[in-house]
Write a protein that holds these residues in place. Structure first.
Motif, PDB file in Angstrom:
ATOM      1  N   SER A 104     -64.509   1.212  61.018  1.00 26.33           N
ATOM      2  CA  SER A 104     -65.476   1.191  59.915  1.00 26.33           C
ATOM      3  C   SER A 104     -64.932   1.836  58.636  1.00 26.33           C
ATOM      4  CB  SER A 104     -66.779   1.873  60.341  1.00 26.33           C
ATOM      5  OG  SER A 104     -66.497   3.186  60.731  1.00 26.33           O
ATOM      6  N   ASP A 105     -63.934   2.711  58.771  1.00 27.81           N
ATOM      7  CA  ASP A 105     -63.375   3.371  57.598  1.00 27.81           C
ATOM      8  C   ASP A 105     -62.158   2.588  57.096  1.00 27.81           C
ATOM      9  OD1 ASP A 105     -62.323   4.984  55.690  1.00 27.81           O
ATOM     10  OD2 ASP A 105     -62.034   6.750  56.963  1.00 27.81           O
ATOM     11  N   LYS A 106     -62.329   1.922  55.965  1.00 28.12           N
ATOM     12  CA  LYS A 106     -61.252   1.069  55.435  1.00 28.12           C
ATOM     13  C   LYS A 106     -60.031   1.878  54.985  1.00 28.12           C
ATOM     14  CE  LYS A 106     -63.494  -2.700  56.087  1.00 28.12           C
ATOM     15  NZ  LYS A 106     -63.200  -3.363  57.356  1.00 28.12           N
ATOM     16  N   GLU A 107     -60.265   3.178  54.716  1.00 29.32           N
ATOM     17  CA  GLU A 107     -59.151   4.028  54.290  1.00 29.32           C
ATOM     18  C   GLU A 107     -58.354   4.549  55.491  1.00 29.32           C
ATOM     19  OE1 GLU A 107     -58.532   4.395  50.992  1.00 29.32           O
ATOM     20  OE2 GLU A 107     -60.198   2.987  50.827  1.00 29.32           O
ATOM     21  N   ASN A 108     -58.959   4.423  56.651  1.00 26.76           N
ATOM     22  CA  ASN A 108     -58.314   4.936  57.856  1.00 26.76           C
ATOM     23  C   ASN A 108     -58.443   3.867  58.948  1.00 26.76           C
ATOM     24  OD1 ASN A 108     -57.040   6.863  59.450  1.00 26.76           O
ATOM     25  ND2 ASN A 108     -58.980   7.686  60.175  1.00 26.76           N
TER      26      ASN A 108
ATOM     27  N   ILE B  48     -47.238   1.041  68.677  1.00 27.68           N
ATOM     28  CA  ILE B  48     -47.042   0.532  67.308  1.00 27.68           C
ATOM     29  C   ILE B  48     -48.084   1.166  66.367  1.00 27.68           C
ATOM     30  CG2 ILE B  48     -47.182  -1.538  65.849  1.00 27.68           C
ATOM     31  CD1 ILE B  48     -45.965  -3.103  68.232  1.00 27.68           C
ATOM     32  N   VAL B  49     -49.319   1.301  66.883  1.00 26.53           N
ATOM     33  CA  VAL B  49     -50.377   1.941  66.086  1.00 26.53           C
ATOM     34  C   VAL B  49     -50.026   3.410  65.818  1.00 26.53           C
ATOM     35  CG1 VAL B  49     -52.819   2.612  66.022  1.00 26.53           C
ATOM     36  CG2 VAL B  49     -52.187   0.361  66.896  1.00 26.53           C
ATOM     37  N   ILE B  50     -49.490   4.101  66.821  1.00 21.68           N
ATOM     38  CA  ILE B  50     -49.090   5.513  66.641  1.00 21.68           C
ATOM     39  C   ILE B  50     -48.039   5.632  65.542  1.00 21.68           C
ATOM     40  CG2 ILE B  50     -47.810   7.433  67.720  1.00 21.68           C
ATOM     41  CD1 ILE B  50     -49.214   6.795  70.350  1.00 21.68           C
ATOM     42  N   LEU B  51     -47.060   4.743  65.553  1.00 19.30           N
ATOM     43  CA  LEU B  51     -46.018   4.782  64.515  1.00 19.30           C
ATOM     44  C   LEU B  51     -46.631   4.660  63.121  1.00 19.30           C
ATOM     45  CD1 LEU B  51     -42.946   2.638  65.681  1.00 19.30           C
ATOM     46  CD2 LEU B  51     -43.317   5.076  65.890  1.00 19.30           C
ATOM     47  N   ASP B  52     -47.571   3.720  63.005  1.00 22.25           N
ATOM     48  CA  ASP B  52     -48.207   3.448  61.715  1.00 22.25           C
ATOM     49  C   ASP B  52     -49.120   4.608  61.290  1.00 22.25           C
ATOM     50  OD1 ASP B  52     -49.281   2.271  59.493  1.00 22.25           O
ATOM     51  OD2 ASP B  52     -50.296   0.637  60.537  1.00 22.25           O
ATOM     52  N   LYS B  53     -50.019   4.984  62.195  1.00 16.97           N
ATOM     53  CA  LYS B  53     -51.058   5.974  61.875  1.00 16.97           C
ATOM     54  C   LYS B  53     -50.491   7.380  61.647  1.00 16.97           C
ATOM     55  CE  LYS B  53     -55.383   7.559  64.005  1.00 16.97           C
ATOM     56  NZ  LYS B  53     -56.226   7.425  65.212  1.00 16.97           N
ATOM     57  N   ASP B  54     -49.592   7.794  62.500  1.00 15.45           N
ATOM     58  CA  ASP B  54     -49.134   9.193  62.476  1.00 15.45           C
ATOM     59  C   ASP B  54     -47.824   9.412  61.733  1.00 15.45           C
ATOM     60  OD1 ASP B  54     -51.358   9.719  63.972  1.00 15.45           O
ATOM     61  OD2 ASP B  54     -50.303   9.661  65.888  1.00 15.45           O
ATOM     62  N   ALA B  81     -35.683   8.927  61.508  1.00 11.26           N
ATOM     63  CA  ALA B  81     -34.930   8.204  60.479  1.00 11.26           C
ATOM     64  C   ALA B  81     -35.817   7.415  59.519  1.00 11.26           C
ATOM     65  CB  ALA B  81     -33.937   7.255  61.160  1.00 11.26           C
ATOM     66  N   ASN B  82     -37.051   7.100  59.949  1.00  8.58           N
ATOM     67  CA  ASN B  82     -37.863   6.164  59.155  1.00  8.58           C
ATOM     68  C   ASN B  82     -39.241   6.676  58.728  1.00  8.58           C
ATOM     69  OD1 ASN B  82     -36.248   3.445  59.334  1.00  8.58           O
ATOM     70  ND2 ASN B  82     -36.247   4.303  61.407  1.00  8.58           N
ATOM     71  N   ARG B  83     -39.609   7.876  59.123  1.00 11.10           N
ATOM     72  CA  ARG B  83     -40.982   8.324  58.874  1.00 11.10           C
ATOM     73  C   ARG B  83     -41.244   8.508  57.384  1.00 11.10           C
ATOM     74  NH1 ARG B  83     -41.814  13.749  62.103  1.00 11.10           N
ATOM     75  NH2 ARG B  83     -43.908  13.455  61.276  1.00 11.10           N
ATOM     76  N   THR B  84     -42.492   8.200  56.973  1.00 13.66           N
ATOM     77  CA  THR B  84     -42.900   8.404  55.585  1.00 13.66           C
ATOM     78  C   THR B  84     -43.985   9.476  55.506  1.00 13.66           C
ATOM     79  OG1 THR B  84     -44.556   6.645  55.744  1.00 13.66           O
ATOM     80  CG2 THR B  84     -42.363   6.019  54.958  1.00 13.66           C
ATOM     81  N   LYS B  85     -44.414   9.959  56.663  1.00 18.12           N
ATOM     82  CA  LYS B  85     -45.351  11.101  56.664  1.00 18.12           C
ATOM     83  C   LYS B  85     -45.196  11.922  57.938  1.00 18.12           C
ATOM     84  CE  LYS B  85     -49.457   8.484  58.283  1.00 18.12           C
ATOM     85  NZ  LYS B  85     -50.808   8.101  57.999  1.00 18.12           N
TER      86      LYS B  85
END
Lengths: 205, 85
Positions: A104-108, B48-54, B81-85
């Protein structure tokens, strides 16, 4: 079509932190939520199936019930033709709501694939089939209340048209930590124990 | 790097609901799929979601996952080598 008499072979009820198998209480916990109750049940019966912990609550409920009914049958080496016919009222709404909240949170916005796969009620049939290596007929119905006549007729048709040797039939309802499961196995085999019982009488006992 | 590996082990256990596995049970070079931790295709999507989210890493080519997700060691090296956050 020859109409053979069908008989309930075994049944199970899961509600209010208790499991009743063929009329006997086989496991009960102190009042707790379903997450804890289901984990305690899994440990108590030493189920040894780590994928259980990845399931959503509806699949866990269906899995626990089916495990106790089907394991005595499917532990034999031969292939089993056990059809699965389940129903409930809330479909997969409990998981649908959780999934919707997660996006639901488009920013997250990080949709979880592991939650998404359970946003259909019939996934629990797949979980049972994988566990017991079933390649049989299966159907999941949504009713306002457990339509025992429909479920009984549907099961009898499967058995009398040789689509299945055994039918696992029942109700698995889960929403907002309220749960109730009633499952039974039906076949044309004689069973003096439930001669006068029907799905309806056992469900309402 | 050691802290990142520890962090990844904890994330994997929690996110993938590996109920009976502790951080100490996962060696850095254990295969994550197949005979190792026994992860499945849905778990791969969660990684893949973990890589993106975290870590702010978007995998453009899913085929890359095969080498990245071989083990905690390969995951940690790729993230470093690739993290942006």
């Amino acid at each position: 079509m020859t109409q053979n008499k069908t008989n309930i072979q075994s049944y199970i009820k899961i509600e209010n932190n208790e499991i009743v198998l063929n009329g006997t209480s086989v496991f009960k916990t102190e009042p707790t939520d379903f997450a804890d109750f289901s984990k305690q049940t899994y440990r108590n019966f030493e189920m040894q199936y780590p994928k259980f912990f990845k399931m959503d609550a509806l699949s866990k409920l269906a899995f626990l019930g089916s495990e106790l009914l089907l394991s005595p049958i499917t532990s034999k080496e031969e292939e089993n033709n056990i059809a699965l016919v389940l129903a409930n009222k809330s479909s997969s709404l409990d998981t649908d709501v959780k999934y919707q909240e997660s996006i639901s949170d488009k920013e997250n916005y990080f949709p979880s694939p592991a939650v998404f796969v359970y946003t259909l009620p019939n996934i629990c049939l797949g979980e049972i089939s994988i566990r017991h290596q079933l390649k049989s007929e299966n159907s999941f119905f949504i009713f306002d209340a457990f339509n025992t006549e429909f479920m009984s007729n549907y099961s009898n048709i499967l058995l009398n048209t040789n689509k299945a040797d055994v039918v696992l039939c029942g109700w698995v309802e889960y929403f907002n930590d309220n749960y109730k499961a009633f499952l039974c196995t039906i076949s044309t085999e004689e069973n003096a124990k439930y001669t006068n019982e029907t799905i309806n009488t056992l469900y309402n006992k | 790097m050691e802290a990142l590996k520890e962090e990844l082990k904890n994330k994997i256990i929690t996110t993938l609901n590996l109920e009976d596995i502790a951080v100490e049970d996962i060696a850095d070079n254990d295969p994550l799929f197949g005979d190792g931790l026994g992860l499945d295709s849905i778990d791969a999507l969660e990684l893949i979601v973990i890589l993106d989210k975290d870590y702010g890493i978007k995998l453009v080519d899913p085929k890359e996952g095969k080498s990245i997700f071989q083990s905690i060691e390969t995951m940690a090296a790729y993230i470093s080598a690739n993290r942006t956050k």
